[in-house]
Motif scaffolding. Structure first.
Motif, PDB file in Angstrom:
ATOM      1  N   SER A   1     -41.212  -2.703   6.800  1.00 10.62           N
ATOM      2  CA  SER A   1     -40.535  -2.986   8.060  1.00 10.62           C
ATOM      3  C   SER A   1     -40.749  -4.461   8.381  1.00 10.62           C
ATOM      4  CB  SER A   1     -41.082  -2.102   9.187  1.00 10.62           C
ATOM      5  OG  SER A   1     -42.337  -2.574   9.619  1.00 10.62           O
ATOM      6  N   PRO A   2     -39.999  -5.024   9.342  1.00 15.37           N
ATOM      7  CA  PRO A   2     -40.168  -6.447   9.652  1.00 15.37           C
ATOM      8  C   PRO A   2     -41.570  -6.811  10.137  1.00 15.37           C
ATOM      9  CG  PRO A   2     -38.093  -5.641  10.532  1.00 15.37           C
ATOM     10  CD  PRO A   2     -38.841  -4.444  10.041  1.00 15.37           C
ATOM     11  N   LYS A   3     -42.247  -5.901  10.849  1.00 20.20           N
ATOM     12  CA  LYS A   3     -43.565  -6.208  11.398  1.00 20.20           C
ATOM     13  C   LYS A   3     -44.698  -5.896  10.441  1.00 20.20           C
ATOM     14  CE  LYS A   3     -42.603  -5.845  16.340  1.00 20.20           C
ATOM     15  NZ  LYS A   3     -42.980  -5.176  17.606  1.00 20.20           N
ATOM     16  N   LYS A   4     -44.517  -4.874   9.607  1.00 21.48           N
ATOM     17  CA  LYS A   4     -45.621  -4.420   8.764  1.00 21.48           C
ATOM     18  C   LYS A   4     -45.065  -3.732   7.522  1.00 21.48           C
ATOM     19  CE  LYS A   4     -50.261  -4.082   9.231  1.00 21.48           C
ATOM     20  NZ  LYS A   4     -51.141  -5.185   9.623  1.00 21.48           N
ATOM     21  N   SER A   5     -45.700  -3.967   6.396  1.00 22.47           N
ATOM     22  CA  SER A   5     -45.373  -3.275   5.149  1.00 22.47           C
ATOM     23  C   SER A   5     -46.682  -2.934   4.455  1.00 22.47           C
ATOM     24  CB  SER A   5     -44.507  -4.157   4.240  1.00 22.47           C
ATOM     25  OG  SER A   5     -43.281  -4.493   4.862  1.00 22.47           O
ATOM     26  N   PHE A   6     -46.774  -1.730   3.897  1.00 23.54           N
ATOM     27  CA  PHE A   6     -48.036  -1.343   3.259  1.00 23.54           C
ATOM     28  C   PHE A   6     -47.837  -0.143   2.334  1.00 23.54           C
ATOM     29  CE2 PHE A   6     -47.885   0.299   7.638  1.00 23.54           C
ATOM     30  CZ  PHE A   6     -47.908   1.670   7.417  1.00 23.54           C
ATOM     31  N   TYR A   7     -48.821   0.036   1.438  1.00 26.69           N
ATOM     32  CA  TYR A   7     -48.865   1.196   0.547  1.00 26.69           C
ATOM     33  C   TYR A   7     -49.435   2.394   1.301  1.00 26.69           C
ATOM     34  CZ  TYR A   7     -47.906  -1.098  -3.966  1.00 26.69           C
ATOM     35  OH  TYR A   7     -47.315  -1.746  -5.021  1.00 26.69           O
TER      36      TYR A   7
END
Length: 309
Positions: free
Chosen positions: A187-193
């Motif tokens: 997402s624009p604010k956060k990306s993660f596994y």
């Protein structure tokens, strides 16, 4: 809901209670309760559908009643579907309401919306920069919330993703790299596994998030075509931070990390760098209103874009 409201009113109003009790005692009622009469019209709809189906099967197509039986059957089917959907919607709203009562928000509060539909929830492991933390994820029709379970059956919600700007990626298993049952949220604010407990759970999350994000994006596109909302910007997903334990040296200068040469993450590309290679800052509106730390490669690219403008 109607039965619950009636019960509550009877508890408060003695005259209503006595009137209902008197009515229930009448011979015409035949021992049925008022609640059973309230549900009776809903129960009869499927019976009407079965009756009309049976009549239609035993009526020749050239009989004058055939066309009217067909129309009546279609009407009753539509009514039955409408009732079923209304029951499902009411149950979904109740579920959303009950869940939001269990939520506390550590950052910006998310208000419950009438159009939220609860889809799925469960525990996954979220990859942080130096460890994997167990989080609870709650998938609704337009938003995904995540946080941690706290005492008293409550949840401390620390993050959210609007589904119209969110995507999910399936990650193939790589046992040698300790990657199994993984998928990526962007997402624009956060990306993660994220790491599910087993393959079936992983597939369910990926499937449900994919369907929910597609539906949410379709709604936004429909609004744009109708001339309502949407600024036409191509919003990028936030970078996925590389876990601390995946490398022992800076990605750019290749100097080894030590107690004094600490690990840092570029907020633009997510790579692991030392302080010297990440002493620059730039504004990334989707992440923060203040300038954030970036590596010199992203810094140079940003300057180049500004020069081109």
């Amino acid at each position: 809901e109607g039965r619950a409201a009636l019960k509550k009113s009877m508890e408060k109003d003695k005259n209503l209670y006595l009137a209902v009790e008197k009515g229930v005692a009448h011979d015409f009622v035949r021992g049925n309760s008022l609640e059973s009469f309230l549900i009776l019209p809903v129960q009869r709809i499927p019976r009407y559908v079965l009756l009309l189906n049976d009549l239609l099967k035993n009526t020749s197509t050239d009989h004058p009643d055939s066309i009217w039986l067909t129309k009546s059957l279609n009407i009753m089917k539509n009514v039955a579907n409408h009732i079923n959907n209304a029951v499902i919607d009411a149950e979904s709203r109740r579920k959303v309401f009950e869940l939001f009562k269990q939520f506390t928000f550590t950052k910006t509060p998310i208000e419950q919306q009438s159009y939220f539909v609860f889809l799925h929830s469960g525990t996954v492991l979220k990859q942080c920069h130096n460890k994997r933390d167990a989080i609870e994820m709650f998938l609704f029709s337009d938003i995904l919330l995540y946080g941690r379970a706290v005492p008293s059956n409550r949840y401390d919600i620390s993050g959210s993703m609007n589904l119209d700007t969110t995507s999910v990626e399936d990650v193939p298993d790589k046992p040698n790299e300790d990657i199994t049952n993984a998928f990526i949220l962007k997402s624009p604010k956060k990306s993660f596994y994220c790491y599910a407990n087993n393959p079936a759970e992983k597939l369910k999350w990926v499937k449900m998030i994919t369907e929910a994000t597609t539906e949410s994006k379709n709604k936004i596109e429909a609004r744009k075509r109708a001339g309502a909302g949407g600024d036409g910007r191509n919003i990028e997903s936030a970078a996925i931070w590389k876990p601390d334990d995946t490398q022992d040296s800076c990605s750019l200068c290749h100097k080894e990390f030590t107690l004094f040469r600490r690990r840092h993450h570029c907020r633009k590309c997510g790579t692991l760098v030392d302080s010297e290679c990440s002493k620059f800052t730039m504004k990334i509106p989707e992440l923060s209103q203040e300038p954030v730390r970036v590596c010199y490669v992203c810094h140079k690219e940003n300057l180049k874009k500004k020069d081109n403008k």
